[in-house]
Design a protein around this motif. Sequence first.
Motif, PDB file in Angstrom:
ATOM      1  N   LEU A 439       0.818  -1.199   0.000  1.00 55.26           N
ATOM      2  CA  LEU A 439       0.000   0.000   0.000  1.00 55.26           C
ATOM      3  C   LEU A 439       0.859   1.259   0.000  1.00 55.26           C
ATOM      4  N   HIS A 440       1.959   1.207   0.756  1.00 51.55           N
ATOM      5  CA  HIS A 440       2.847   2.368   0.803  1.00 51.55           C
ATOM      6  C   HIS A 440       3.474   2.621  -0.562  1.00 51.55           C
ATOM      7  N   HIS A 441       3.945   1.579  -1.214  1.00 55.20           N
ATOM      8  CA  HIS A 441       4.578   1.740  -2.525  1.00 55.20           C
ATOM      9  C   HIS A 441       3.573   2.222  -3.571  1.00 55.20           C
ATOM     10  N   THR A 442       2.338   1.713  -3.486  1.00 55.64           N
ATOM     11  CA  THR A 442       1.299   2.147  -4.422  1.00 55.64           C
ATOM     12  C   THR A 442       0.988   3.615  -4.221  1.00 55.64           C
ATOM     13  N   TRP A 443       0.818   4.025  -2.960  1.00 53.10           N
ATOM     14  CA  TRP A 443       0.530   5.419  -2.656  1.00 53.10           C
ATOM     15  C   TRP A 443       1.655   6.325  -3.146  1.00 53.10           C
ATOM     16  N   LEU A 444       2.891   5.921  -2.932  1.00 57.40           N
ATOM     17  CA  LEU A 444       4.038   6.732  -3.341  1.00 57.40           C
ATOM     18  C   LEU A 444       4.079   6.880  -4.857  1.00 57.40           C
ATOM     19  N   PHE A 445       3.787   5.803  -5.569  1.00 58.41           N
ATOM     20  CA  PHE A 445       3.758   5.876  -7.037  1.00 58.41           C
ATOM     21  C   PHE A 445       2.669   6.838  -7.501  1.00 58.41           C
ATOM     22  N   LEU A 446       1.497   6.736  -6.888  1.00 62.10           N
ATOM     23  CA  LEU A 446       0.396   7.612  -7.290  1.00 62.10           C
ATOM     24  C   LEU A 446       0.720   9.073  -7.010  1.00 62.10           C
ATOM     25  N   VAL A 447       1.289   9.354  -5.833  1.00 64.65           N
ATOM     26  CA  VAL A 447       1.607  10.740  -5.472  1.00 64.65           C
ATOM     27  C   VAL A 447       2.707  11.298  -6.363  1.00 64.65           C
ATOM     28  N   ARG A 448       3.677  10.454  -6.699  1.00 64.37           N
ATOM     29  CA  ARG A 448       4.801  10.927  -7.506  1.00 64.37           C
ATOM     30  C   ARG A 448       4.448  11.100  -8.982  1.00 64.37           C
ATOM     31  N   TRP A 449       3.631  10.205  -9.503  1.00 63.08           N
ATOM     32  CA  TRP A 449       3.426  10.180 -10.956  1.00 63.08           C
ATOM     33  C   TRP A 449       1.974  10.417 -11.380  1.00 63.08           C
ATOM     34  N   ALA A 450       1.070   9.571 -10.938  1.00 63.67           N
ATOM     35  CA  ALA A 450      -0.308   9.628 -11.442  1.00 63.67           C
ATOM     36  C   ALA A 450      -1.007  10.931 -11.080  1.00 63.67           C
ATOM     37  N   CYS A 451      -0.908  11.340  -9.816  1.00 61.50           N
ATOM     38  CA  CYS A 451      -1.615  12.548  -9.373  1.00 61.50           C
ATOM     39  C   CYS A 451      -1.100  13.806 -10.064  1.00 61.50           C
ATOM     40  N   PRO A 452       0.223  14.049 -10.086  1.00 63.69           N
ATOM     41  CA  PRO A 452       0.692  15.260 -10.773  1.00 63.69           C
ATOM     42  C   PRO A 452       0.307  15.297 -12.246  1.00 63.69           C
ATOM     43  N   LEU A 453       0.425  14.150 -12.936  1.00 63.62           N
ATOM     44  CA  LEU A 453       0.102  14.126 -14.358  1.00 63.62           C
ATOM     45  C   LEU A 453      -1.380  14.408 -14.593  1.00 63.62           C
ATOM     46  N   ALA A 454      -2.236  13.769 -13.803  1.00 67.03           N
ATOM     47  CA  ALA A 454      -3.675  13.984 -13.958  1.00 67.03           C
ATOM     48  C   ALA A 454      -4.052  15.432 -13.638  1.00 67.03           C
ATOM     49  N   LEU A 455      -3.441  15.983 -12.597  1.00 66.43           N
ATOM     50  CA  LEU A 455      -3.750  17.352 -12.198  1.00 66.43           C
ATOM     51  C   LEU A 455      -3.214  18.371 -13.199  1.00 66.43           C
ATOM     52  N   VAL A 456      -2.083  18.070 -13.826  1.00 67.70           N
ATOM     53  CA  VAL A 456      -1.567  18.944 -14.882  1.00 67.70           C
ATOM     54  C   VAL A 456      -2.551  18.976 -16.051  1.00 67.70           C
ATOM     55  N   VAL A 457      -3.115  17.820 -16.390  1.00 70.72           N
ATOM     56  CA  VAL A 457      -4.119  17.771 -17.457  1.00 70.72           C
ATOM     57  C   VAL A 457      -5.329  18.623 -17.082  1.00 70.72           C
ATOM     58  N   ILE A 458      -5.791  18.502 -15.817  1.00 70.82           N
ATOM     59  CA  ILE A 458      -6.918  19.313 -15.360  1.00 70.82           C
ATOM     60  C   ILE A 458      -6.595  20.795 -15.479  1.00 70.82           C
ATOM     61  N   LEU A 459      -5.374  21.163 -15.085  1.00 68.69           N
ATOM     62  CA  LEU A 459      -4.953  22.562 -15.140  1.00 68.69           C
ATOM     63  C   LEU A 459      -4.933  23.073 -16.583  1.00 68.69           C
ATOM     64  N   ILE A 460      -4.333  22.293 -17.489  1.00 63.62           N
ATOM     65  CA  ILE A 460      -4.222  22.727 -18.888  1.00 63.62           C
ATOM     66  C   ILE A 460      -5.599  22.855 -19.529  1.00 63.62           C
ATOM     67  N   VAL A 461      -6.445  21.845 -19.307  1.00 58.98           N
ATOM     68  CA  VAL A 461      -7.793  21.890 -19.890  1.00 58.98           C
ATOM     69  C   VAL A 461      -8.610  23.005 -19.254  1.00 58.98           C
ATOM     70  N   GLY A 462      -8.386  23.256 -17.959  1.00 59.11           N
ATOM     71  CA  GLY A 462      -9.107  24.331 -17.294  1.00 59.11           C
ATOM     72  C   GLY A 462      -8.769  25.688 -17.868  1.00 59.11           C
ATOM     73  N   ILE A 463      -7.498  25.890 -18.190  1.00 55.83           N
ATOM     74  CA  ILE A 463      -7.067  27.173 -18.741  1.00 55.83           C
ATOM     75  C   ILE A 463      -7.390  27.278 -20.229  1.00 55.83           C
ATOM     76  N   PHE A 464      -7.318  26.134 -20.932  1.00 57.16           N
ATOM     77  CA  PHE A 464      -7.582  26.116 -22.374  1.00 57.16           C
ATOM     78  C   PHE A 464      -8.711  25.119 -22.665  1.00 57.16           C
ATOM     79  N   PRO A 465      -9.949  25.445 -22.284  1.00 56.08           N
ATOM     80  CA  PRO A 465     -11.080  24.497 -22.425  1.00 56.08           C
ATOM     81  C   PRO A 465     -11.378  24.109 -23.859  1.00 56.08           C
ATOM     82  N   SER A 466     -10.921  24.886 -24.827  1.00 51.16           N
ATOM     83  CA  SER A 466     -11.196  24.558 -26.224  1.00 51.16           C
ATOM     84  C   SER A 466     -10.529  23.258 -26.648  1.00 51.16           C
TER      85      SER A 466
END
Length: 470
Positions: A439-466
């Motif tokens: 569980l610790h290794h899974t959480w660390l992977f998600l925090v390091r990679w999955a979450c930032p990447l997904a949130l960057v996509v949200i940020l980019i689409v939020g600023i450029f909704p087109s």
Amino acid sequence: MAAASKTTGEGWSSRRAFVLAAIGSAVGLGNMWRFPAEAGANGGGAFVMFYLLCVLLIGLPVLLSEVVIGRHGQSNAPESVRRVAEESGKSTGWALLADIGVLGAFMVLSFYCVVGGWVLYYIGVFLGDIFTTGIVGGAFQGRDPAEVEALLPALFGNGALMLGLHVAFLAITFFFVARGVSGGIEWVATWLMPAFFILFVAITFYGAFTGGFDEAVSYLFTVDFSALTGPVMLAAVGQAFFSLSLGVAGMMTYGAYVGRDVNLAGTSGIIAAADSAVALLAGLCIFPIVFAAGLEANAGPGLMFQSLPRAFQDIPFGSVIGLLFFVMVFFAALTSSISLLEAPTAWFKDRFRMPRPIATGIVAGGAMVLGGFAAWFFGQPVPVVSGIALFDGQDVFSVLDTATSRILMPIGAIMTSLFVGWVASRRLIDSENGLSGGLHHTWLFLVRWACPLALVVILIVGIFPSIVGE
């Protein structure tokens, strides 16, 4: 008993108090208003399935990260980040991530209390209807359905009433935050959250007998994978993120009041599960009533404030059910607005070493002014941002909403993930998060990679909704 924060001297009296307060922070208008609207606008089942997956893989890891920072720092959000950075031998400039969160909380509070005022308005509307027509039969007897749906636009056109309701809701929020963690915030959580769940389950149970329950279940839980388009998935990711109140320093602030005897991983899981359960119940509460009245699910933001009051016309004891529903929504909105006010209040109180009531009053006063502009000039475009594509044609309310939900909150959450995943000491983080093994290794992977990447996509689409054709 939970230990008090090192800086503030305040703390939760028990793990149960923290859990209820944190659930109250997460469970708010995002669940009761936004989730059914988003589910309705994005086809139901496919959206719901992907939303739950995003809560598990994105929302929960960031939630745990924020609480970990707060408990270790034992102070207001920026100071907690600063302490973690210092102990990790890294730059204290990372405190900027919490500064962004505190600013976001203040801005969200300003327009959130405007919506809270709408809830107060409908409580008054249904109370008036009960005194006028009684409790038997549907709501608004003798009134045209179009007249009922026109109540919200009429409210929007009354700047003085909008302002008064905003101030009233903010004043209630101020009262409890000014009383402190144990005397105010915890009291609200331990009394209103159980009352909220009792009303919620009762109204959902009532909805099961309105005739539209089977249709609602099918709508929410029948997954059509062909409906899982890019825009639907992005909407689900955004809803999972925003419904947990992430990126606004609230969970860091609440985490500072948590004692060392509380397992943060397990507690964060309970908070995320409760938040998701409320979102699903909101659909099972609202859609049966709407479907039974023959109305459409894809009414968007008007679903709760226009379609639902109209639906209460057609069900037995509609005025009573409508009143109880909006009282329930008020409980949820209040517990969330309290956490939004607490984050900047804790910062102000610690930074300038002033009594809590004064710090609360300063922050609430600022939110009253900023939110007052949003209420008074609702629907009127802001000329100063007319040349900015993202804000073009928006009023003060929408500018605040857009700036926080599309920019500040995603940036704050991205920085939190990067800070916990890559910057903070592993020893320090591991001693706080309550995880081990896989569980610790899974959480660390998600925090390091999955979450930032997904949130960057949200940020980019939020600023450029087109990009997604919005």
